[in-house]
Design a protein around this motif. Structure first.
Motif, PDB file in Angstrom:
ATOM      1  N   THR A 154       0.978  -1.636  -0.099  1.00  0.00           N
ATOM      2  CA  THR A 154       0.333   0.228  -0.106  1.00  0.00           C
ATOM      3  C   THR A 154       0.596   0.765   0.302  1.00  0.00           C
ATOM      4  N   LEU A 155       0.458   2.663  -0.221  1.00  0.00           N
ATOM      5  CA  LEU A 155       0.602   3.468  -0.132  1.00  0.00           C
ATOM      6  C   LEU A 155       1.997   4.009   1.129  1.00  0.00           C
ATOM      7  N   ALA A 156       1.262   3.853   2.248  1.00  0.00           N
ATOM      8  CA  ALA A 156       1.160   3.990   3.367  1.00  0.00           C
ATOM      9  C   ALA A 156       2.839   2.617   3.773  1.00  0.00           C
ATOM     10  N   ASP A 157       2.928   1.834   2.978  1.00  0.00           N
ATOM     11  CA  ASP A 157       3.570   0.306   3.463  1.00  0.00           C
ATOM     12  C   ASP A 157       5.513   1.318   2.712  1.00  0.00           C
ATOM     13  N   ASN A 158       4.996   2.365   1.045  1.00  0.00           N
ATOM     14  CA  ASN A 158       5.506   2.301   0.789  1.00  0.00           C
ATOM     15  C   ASN A 158       6.598   3.375   1.013  1.00  0.00           C
ATOM     16  N   ILE A 159       5.824   4.310   1.137  1.00  0.00           N
ATOM     17  CA  ILE A 159       6.807   5.764   2.098  1.00  0.00           C
ATOM     18  C   ILE A 159       6.225   5.712   3.542  1.00  0.00           C
ATOM     19  N   ASN A 160       7.545   6.480   3.959  1.00  0.00           N
ATOM     20  CA  ASN A 160       7.985   6.707   4.941  1.00  0.00           C
ATOM     21  C   ASN A 160       7.626   7.878   5.492  1.00  0.00           C
ATOM     22  N   LEU A 161       5.642   7.882   5.383  1.00  0.00           N
ATOM     23  CA  LEU A 161       5.180   9.454   6.367  1.00  0.00           C
ATOM     24  C   LEU A 161       3.860   8.458   7.152  1.00  0.00           C
ATOM     25  N   PRO A 162       3.999   9.253   8.390  1.00  0.00           N
ATOM     26  CA  PRO A 162       2.686   8.290   8.811  1.00  0.00           C
ATOM     27  C   PRO A 162       1.635   8.717   8.117  1.00  0.00           C
ATOM     28  N   VAL A 163       0.593   7.723   8.146  1.00  0.00           N
ATOM     29  CA  VAL A 163      -0.543   8.089   7.660  1.00  0.00           C
ATOM     30  C   VAL A 163      -1.245   9.328   7.472  1.00  0.00           C
TER      31      VAL A 163
END
Lengths: 187, 697
Positions: free
Chosen positions: B465-474
């Protein structure tokens, strides 16, 4: 004055009178036809007209110019910057049609002061005239200073009003002609 | 201007008289005595300062006005005395109650660029413009010290220092001898309680980002604010300062080297956002002609980074973000932001940084920065300690400095931990609050964020998922109105087109001409943001409403109940539609604008909000980091643990048993492991014994 210089100054004045200005029509007054061009005078419409025509319509209270004329405050601000300049490179460009506009505003102000017998308006027009004279004197000094070197002429010419640029060209031509007459011709 | 000392001194002598005359007799255009009225108002409001327009003084007496520029200390002192005299005649009791009145001169005819401030201006009055980047807390400065002098012979006596007519300067020096007894011996003790003090604050003024020549560092200067001027501006504010240029030693060791600083006499906060982009009448005509073009939207989008091939949706999103929606304030004081935040997540080499740099160039008030940030203040704000003076400063970060404009943040995933917390507030409430080292402040950050980030694993993994792919909190991800994913997938036809375009750019650079010149586009955007405030028409409202309801209905119809859209996206749709109307300088949001907003929102949802398992749009991927389908599985795993816990004598559920039971319900082992890991991290379960889990109660 040299007749050529005089004609060129008149052309600049004509350009000023013919420039398009935004005008708000105040009353319905049918259609005007000038030089084959039709101008519809419809109340509330904002249109672009030649300056001379807009002034005529404004005098007859048929229209008003949208742009605000130059004020004493504007001339004072310019006076400050012109008088502060120490060298030709410090000189800042004047607003477009500055001399023409200042002349018109001072003339209109004097007329109004005479009509209304208002001493405050007289004082204002006198102050404006004095500022204008100071501005001209200072800028003329710079123009004359720049005549000493061609680099200074190039540096200064982009910052001059059309009337001043005309004078600078004229002076440099006269000086060149004079030097040609005085200096010995190469064998 | 060169002045002959004799003449200068002579002019200074009657400065007080001339100033008094100016205050008494100056009339404005409508014939009103401007300063008489201002003084009366000043008395009524109990103020100590009179604001004087420099131009008024210049018109009244240009010599006096010039003298004020050249010898401000002396002229201002006399002007202050003239003011006091004037007030004595109007309100003698009030005049007596105030120690010193101030003349605060504003709007000098010329602004001195900070870069041109040199030693020739020392002791002169100048006007500077810039951004306030740092401010110390308010302190008290002694203007008149009271010393106690004690000797064996004459006992103790008090006196004021420095003598009548002088004030304490930058340094408070001990008197060389006692003015009462004339003796230099004995002890001199300062009595702070009896001394006269005024409010004092030091701020740092920095050049505006748009004024910095390319490749140069921004210049800054310290400014001292005193008395009524303190706390009149906050870090991040764009200010105009009129003050006297002074010097002070830069350090104790090298006494011959001095630093310039400004002793402010007037400070004004620029009220109008975007006013620094000058739009002439001719520009206005060109802008209006452009707006009449039926293809204006396409032209603007095509003018965004024309050297970069494709990425039409992203360029459209950037264009809309540059124009922005309309901020609203409800009667109860709630502020709804108009800024559109855009995030681009993409594989390396997909021109993200190029796009951002272009954005910073064409955005009025555009700032380009990286997630790490250039200063200690980073993206939001920080309290820092000055190494030389030891003073605490409140320093504004990029989002505060770009207040009213656009912050293009590259590598947002690498921002500092402090920023990660503060950016939440900055993006939604559009303020930055800070409370550290005794400094408590809330700064404005009404900034549009256009950010780019790299995938956590180097490349974007489509099976995550997007959240898994980027080091930014949801929680940060969910604040972006639009998120786009740039995947670098080989495709022969597309690759040929991109390669051809890039090679053409290299071959004939001059042919890459934007449809609208960057300078004009900047003015166009500025004009739209300043004058166009579109309102939603009922047709546009209906269209957006129908879309919202229809998308939500899908959640009821599908078995897993994935929610494709929430109220956050509804607000984003309104902003996007408003921005689309603004692009054509329209004051009404039409059906066409609403359709464009919906199209872009769908493109975003299909790109970033697609649940890879169910193949459906699920906004929970962005809002919570997990698609609804996965959330359901997580919940089921928790229930299984609960059941096994009650069945097991040890009071916990063994991993093997959980996996076995979950598999029988169609939940794979890797999901179980992920669920256990997440629940342990969140404090929902704990490992009671090795490989055996129990619920935290």
């Amino acid at each position: 004055m040299d007749s050529r210089l005089s004609i060129e100054l008149e052309i600049i004045e004509l350009e000023y009178l013919l420039r398009p200005v935004r005008t708000m029509i105040l009353r319905d007054a049918g259609v005007l036809e000038i030089d084959g061009q039709r101008v519809e005078l419809q109340k509330g419409v904002e249109t672009e007209l030649p300056y001379w025509l807009a002034k005529q319509l404004a005098a007859k209270e048929l229209a008003k110019l949208v742009e605000t004329p130059i004020t004493l405050e504007d001339i004072a601000r310019l006076h400050f910057s012109v008088v502060s300049a120490k060298t030709p490179s410090d000189l800042e460009p004047l607003p477009q049609y500055f001399y023409q506009e200042a002349k018109t505003v001072i003339r209109d102000l004097e007329e109004k002061a005479r009509r209304e017998l208002n001493p405050a308006l007289f004082e204002e027009s006198q102050k404006m005239t004095q500022y204008l004279i100071d501005i001209i004197d200072k800028r003329l000094t710079m123009i004359l200073q720049s005549l000493r070197s061609p680099t200074s002429i190039a540096e200064l010419s982009s910052r001059l009003a059309p009337e001043e640029a005309l004078l600078l060209t004229h002076f440099s031509q006269v000086l060149r002609a004079w030097k040609n007459k005085i200096l010995p011709k190469p064998a | 201007m060169q002045s002959i000392p004799g003449i200068l001194e002579e002019s200074i002598i009657d400065a007080k008289e001339r100033f008094f005359e100016f205050l008494r007799s100056f009339r404005d255009r409508s014939g009103n005595y401007r300063y008489r009225e201002r003084i009366r108002q000043m008395i009524t409001m109990g103020q100590k300062s009179l604001i004087v327009e420099y131009n008024d003084l210049y018109i009244f007496d240009n010599k006096l006005a010039r003298l004020l520029i050249d010898s401000p200390d002396e002229v201002l002192r006399q002007a202050s005395e003239a003011l006091k005299e004037f007030i004595e005649s109007e309100a003698p009791e009030y005049a007596e109650s105030i120690e010193r009145f101030y003349i605060r001169v504003r709007a000098l005819p010329r602004t001195l660029p900070l870069r041109r401030l040199r030693s020739e201006y020392i002791g002169k009055l100048v006007m500077l413009e810039g951004i306030l980047v740092r401010a110390t807390p308010i302190k008290e400065k002694i203007t008149k010290a009271v010393f106690m002098h004690c000797t064996k012979d004459q006992g103790c006596h008090e006196f004021e220092w420095p003598p009548e007519g002088e004030l304490v300067g930058e340094l408070l020096e001990k008197p060389p001898a006692c003015p009462v007894c004339g003796s230099a011996s004995g002890t001199f003790r300062l009595i702070p309680e009896k001394s006269k003090l005024i409010d004092w604050q030091r701020i740092v003024l920095q050049e505006r980002p748009e004024e910095i020549p390319p490749g140069q560092l921004p210049r800054s200067i310290e400014v001292v604010l005193q008395d009524e001027l303190v706390d009149s501006a906050r870090p991040g504010d764009r200010v105009t300062i009129v003050g006297v240029v002074r010097v002070r030693p830069d350090s104790a060791k090298r006494k011959a080297i001095y630093d310039l600083y400004i002793d402010a006499i007037h400070l004004e906060v620029s009220q109008k956002l975007l006013e620094e982009v000058v739009i002439t009448r001719e520009d206005e005509e060109r802008i209006k002609t452009l707006a009449r073009d039926p293809w204006i939207h396409k032209k603007i989008i095509a003018s965004i980074a024309p050297a970069i091939y494709g990425h039409w949706d992203i360029k459209e999103a950037i264009a809309l973000a540059l124009f922005g929606g309309v901020p609203k304030v409800t009667p109860d004081g709630t502020r709804i932001r108009g800024d559109i935040h855009v995030l681009i997540v993409g594989d390396p080499g997909t021109a993200k940084s190029q796009l951002l740099q272009y954005v910073a160039r064409i955005a009025p008030r555009g700032i380009y920065t990286t997630g790490k940030g250039a200063t200690a203040a980073g993206l939001t704000a920080a309290v820092i300690r000055d190494k030389t003076t030891g003073e605490y400063y409140l320093e504004a970060g990029a989002l505060v400095l770009a207040d009213g404009g656009v912050a293009a943040i590259d590598e947002i995933d690498k921002m500092r931990d402090e920023d990660r917390v503060a950016i939440h507030e900055a993006m939604e409430q559009q303020t930055v609050s800070i409370a550290k080292a005794g400094i408590v402040a809330r700064l404005n950050a009404r900034t549009t964020v256009i950010a780019a980030g790299n995938p956590k694993f180097g490349r974007y993994l489509t099976n995550r998922t997007l959240a898994d792919n980027i080091n930014l909190p949801v929680t940060i991800l969910s604040r972006f109105d639009l998120i786009f994913i740039l995947k670098d997938k080989p495709n022969p036809d597309e690759d040929r087109r991109v390669a051809h375009h890039i090679l053409q750019v290299h071959k004939e650079t001059e042919k890459v001409k934007p449809e609208i010149e960057p300078e004009l586009l900047k003015k166009y955007i500025s004009y739209a943001r300043r004058y166009v405030r579109p309102h939603l028409t009922s047709e546009a409202i209906k269209l957006i409403e129908d879309f919202y309801v229809q998308m939500r209905r899908m959640s009821l119809e599908s078995a897993d109940g994935a929610i494709p859209i929430t109220l956050r996206q509804l607000e984003a749709l309104v902003r996007l539609a408003e921005a689309h109307a603004r692009m054509a300088l329209r004051n009404e949001v039409t059906v066409e604008d609403a359709e464009a907003a919906i199209r872009l929102m769908k493109a975003f949802l299909e790109s970033a909000g697609l649940d890879i398992e169910s193949g459906k749009i699920d906004i929970d991927i962005i809002m919570t980091g997990k698609p609804r389908s996965k959330q359901e599985k997580f919940t089921r795993v928790m229930e299984i643990i609960e059941q096994l816990e009650s069945e097991n004598e040890e009071g916990c559920a063994k991993l093997r048993d959980i996996q076995k039971r979950a598999l029988s319900e169609g939940i794979e082992s890797n999901i179980v492991e992920e669920a256990i890991k997440t629940m342990r991290r969140d404090g929902i379960i704990y490992e009671k014994s090795l490989g055996c889990y129990a619920i935290v109660r």
